[in-house]
Design a protein around this motif. Structure first.
Motif, PDB file in Angstrom:
ATOM      1  N   TYR A 163       0.822  -1.200   0.000  1.00  0.00           N
ATOM      2  CA  TYR A 163       0.000   0.000   0.000  1.00  0.00           C
ATOM      3  C   TYR A 163       0.864   1.261   0.000  1.00  0.00           C
ATOM      4  CZ  TYR A 163      -3.378   3.525   1.506  1.00  0.00           C
ATOM      5  OH  TYR A 163      -4.163   4.650   1.588  1.00  0.00           O
ATOM      6  N   THR A 164       0.520   2.191  -0.872  1.00  0.00           N
ATOM      7  CA  THR A 164       1.070   3.546  -0.848  1.00  0.00           C
ATOM      8  C   THR A 164      -0.098   4.518  -0.799  1.00  0.00           C
ATOM      9  OG1 THR A 164       3.073   2.951  -2.058  1.00  0.00           O
ATOM     10  CG2 THR A 164       2.438   5.267  -2.081  1.00  0.00           C
ATOM     11  N   SER A 165      -0.054   5.451   0.126  1.00  0.00           N
ATOM     12  CA  SER A 165      -1.145   6.414   0.273  1.00  0.00           C
ATOM     13  C   SER A 165      -1.161   7.390  -0.892  1.00  0.00           C
ATOM     14  CB  SER A 165      -0.974   7.181   1.589  1.00  0.00           C
ATOM     15  OG  SER A 165      -1.820   8.315   1.623  1.00  0.00           O
ATOM     16  N   ASN A 166      -2.321   7.558  -1.531  1.00  0.00           N
ATOM     17  CA  ASN A 166      -2.415   8.577  -2.584  1.00  0.00           C
ATOM     18  C   ASN A 166      -2.490   9.973  -1.985  1.00  0.00           C
ATOM     19  OD1 ASN A 166      -5.003   8.514  -1.571  1.00  0.00           O
ATOM     20  ND2 ASN A 166      -6.004   8.097  -3.521  1.00  0.00           N
ATOM     21  N   GLU A 167      -2.865  10.058  -0.718  1.00  0.00           N
ATOM     22  CA  GLU A 167      -2.993  11.344  -0.031  1.00  0.00           C
ATOM     23  C   GLU A 167      -1.628  11.836   0.455  1.00  0.00           C
ATOM     24  OE1 GLU A 167      -5.200  12.998   4.024  1.00  0.00           O
ATOM     25  OE2 GLU A 167      -4.601  10.912   3.828  1.00  0.00           O
ATOM     26  N   PRO A 203       1.833  10.159  -0.029  1.00  0.00           N
ATOM     27  CA  PRO A 203       2.750   9.101  -0.456  1.00  0.00           C
ATOM     28  C   PRO A 203       4.155   9.232   0.123  1.00  0.00           C
ATOM     29  CG  PRO A 203       2.336  10.652  -2.239  1.00  0.00           C
ATOM     30  CD  PRO A 203       1.383  11.005  -1.146  1.00  0.00           C
ATOM     31  N   HIS A 204       4.486  10.414   0.659  1.00  0.00           N
ATOM     32  CA  HIS A 204       5.794  10.581   1.292  1.00  0.00           C
ATOM     33  C   HIS A 204       5.763  10.146   2.756  1.00  0.00           C
ATOM     34  CE1 HIS A 204       3.414  14.117   2.022  1.00  0.00           C
ATOM     35  NE2 HIS A 204       4.318  14.703   2.788  1.00  0.00           N
ATOM     36  N   SER A 218       4.506   4.636   2.138  1.00  0.00           N
ATOM     37  CA  SER A 218       4.932   4.174   0.826  1.00  0.00           C
ATOM     38  C   SER A 218       5.393   2.731   0.928  1.00  0.00           C
ATOM     39  CB  SER A 218       6.077   5.054   0.310  1.00  0.00           C
ATOM     40  OG  SER A 218       6.535   4.602  -0.945  1.00  0.00           O
ATOM     41  N   ASN A 219       4.820   1.869   0.066  1.00  0.00           N
ATOM     42  CA  ASN A 219       5.228   0.468  -0.012  1.00  0.00           C
ATOM     43  C   ASN A 219       5.093  -0.258   1.334  1.00  0.00           C
ATOM     44  OD1 ASN A 219       5.977   0.693  -2.787  1.00  0.00           O
ATOM     45  ND2 ASN A 219       7.856   1.714  -2.146  1.00  0.00           N
ATOM     46  N   TYR A 263      -6.098   3.112   4.569  1.00  0.00           N
ATOM     47  CA  TYR A 263      -5.121   3.117   5.660  1.00  0.00           C
ATOM     48  C   TYR A 263      -5.723   3.437   7.024  1.00  0.00           C
ATOM     49  CZ  TYR A 263      -3.813   8.247   5.885  1.00  0.00           C
ATOM     50  OH  TYR A 263      -3.754   9.601   6.053  1.00  0.00           O
TER      51      TYR A 263
END
Length: 308
Positions: free
Chosen positions: A76-80, A82-83, A86-87, A125
């Motif tokens: 999973y990487t958050s689209n909101e 991503p920093h 991530s992964n 998440y």
């Protein structure tokens, strides 16, 4: 006959994941992680077999939705943010039997709910972060329920919460915990100012209101809180319009609830938002105070005839 054994309002801030990783934020959210570990410990003591998460990161625009697929796994990487996330790997098992039962009883109460047990839909998440710390060994089955509800009244979410409790206690052969996964005030720091608010709430006003709300919870002043919830959700920038909180309180008896909250992780600011881990003791209730199908006067005042 089943048991609703534990109820809690929990944080899912993505900085919890950053807190695990080497770097400048390492260890920054250990208190929040420890709070999740403590909730897990209590769930195990109580014999919980399934955790139902009211997930304020699952956005829906019609009806209520229950993700009860048999199994989810992936990266999973958050689209909101991503920093931040991530992964992040996840592997969870669902409970299709309970998910379909919950939907059935909700619909019997006049609440439009759909169970999804044959789906490629993955958890958001708001579920994945807490399960990372509470359910590393897949001790629990997991169900997630949409709680970022764009066009829904809080009254309906409270009624959904009560229907879930009825389904568990009357028809399910097992023990369940429910988690309202979302913040208190949820006004993120303005773009470009996030580093300055990494451990702060956006404004003194929002922080003061949040602290007053937590005091109401600790003192058991549920009538005041339930009456003010629509306005607090709107003007306090409540995450997911605070539908997770309405579901939680609905399951506990709404304004007739007589428990006093135990704070597990004290209130903290994160990227401008107000966060907490808190257990709401489950007490016997009739559900008589749970609001009816019409919107409350306060909801009509705050939202008018439409949420948008």
């Amino acid at each position: 006959m089943g048991t609703l054994a534990l109820a809690a309002k929990i944080t899912h801030v993505p900085s919890m994941y950053l807190s695990e990783l080497d770097g400048p934020r390492k260890g920054c959210r250990q208190a929040a992680i420890d709070g999740h570990i403590e909730i897990d410990r209590r769930c195990r003591e109580l014999g919980v077999d399934t955790i139902v998460v009211f997930d304020t990161h699952w956005l829906v625009n019609a009806g209520y939705h229950i993700n009860c697929a048999p199994h989810w796994s992936g990266t999973y990487t958050s689209n909101e943010l991503p920093h931040f996330i991530s992964n992040m790997e996840y592997d969870l098992y669902g409970n299709p039997e309970l998910g379909n039962l919950l939907a059935k009883v909700c619909n019997e109460h006049g609440i439009d709910a759909l169970a999804h047990d044959n789906t490629t839909l993955a958890p958001e998440y708001g579920t994945l972060v807490p399960m990372r710390y509470m359910n590393k060994d897949n001790h629990y089955k997991v169900i997630c329920i949409s709680a970022l509800c764009q066009v829904h009244y809080l009254n309906d979410s409270a009624r959904l919460g009560w229907a879930l409790r009825e389904a568990i206690e009357k028809y399910y052969d097992g023990t369940v915990a429910i988690l309202a996964s979302g913040s208190l005030s949820h006004r993120f720091a303005q773009n470009g100012q996030a580093p300055d608010f990494s451990n702060k709430t956006w404004s003194p006003l929002l922080e003061t209101i949040d602290h007053d709300v937590v005091k109401m919870w600790q003192n058991g002043d549920w009538k005041t809180f339930c009456d003010m919830l629509p306005e607090y959700a709107a003007k306090g920038h409540g995450e997911g319009f605070m539908h997770d909180t309405a579901m939680l309180l609905g399951a506990l008896g709404w304004s007739d609830y007589d428990g006093k909250v135990e704070v597990i992780t004290p209130y903290f600011g994160s990227s401008g938002t107000g966060q907490i881990n808190a257990i709401f003791p489950v007490t016997p209730q009739t559900g008589e105070a749970v609001p009816g199908p019409q919107a409350s006067k306060m909801e009509e005042l705050v939202y008018g005839e439409s949420r948008l």
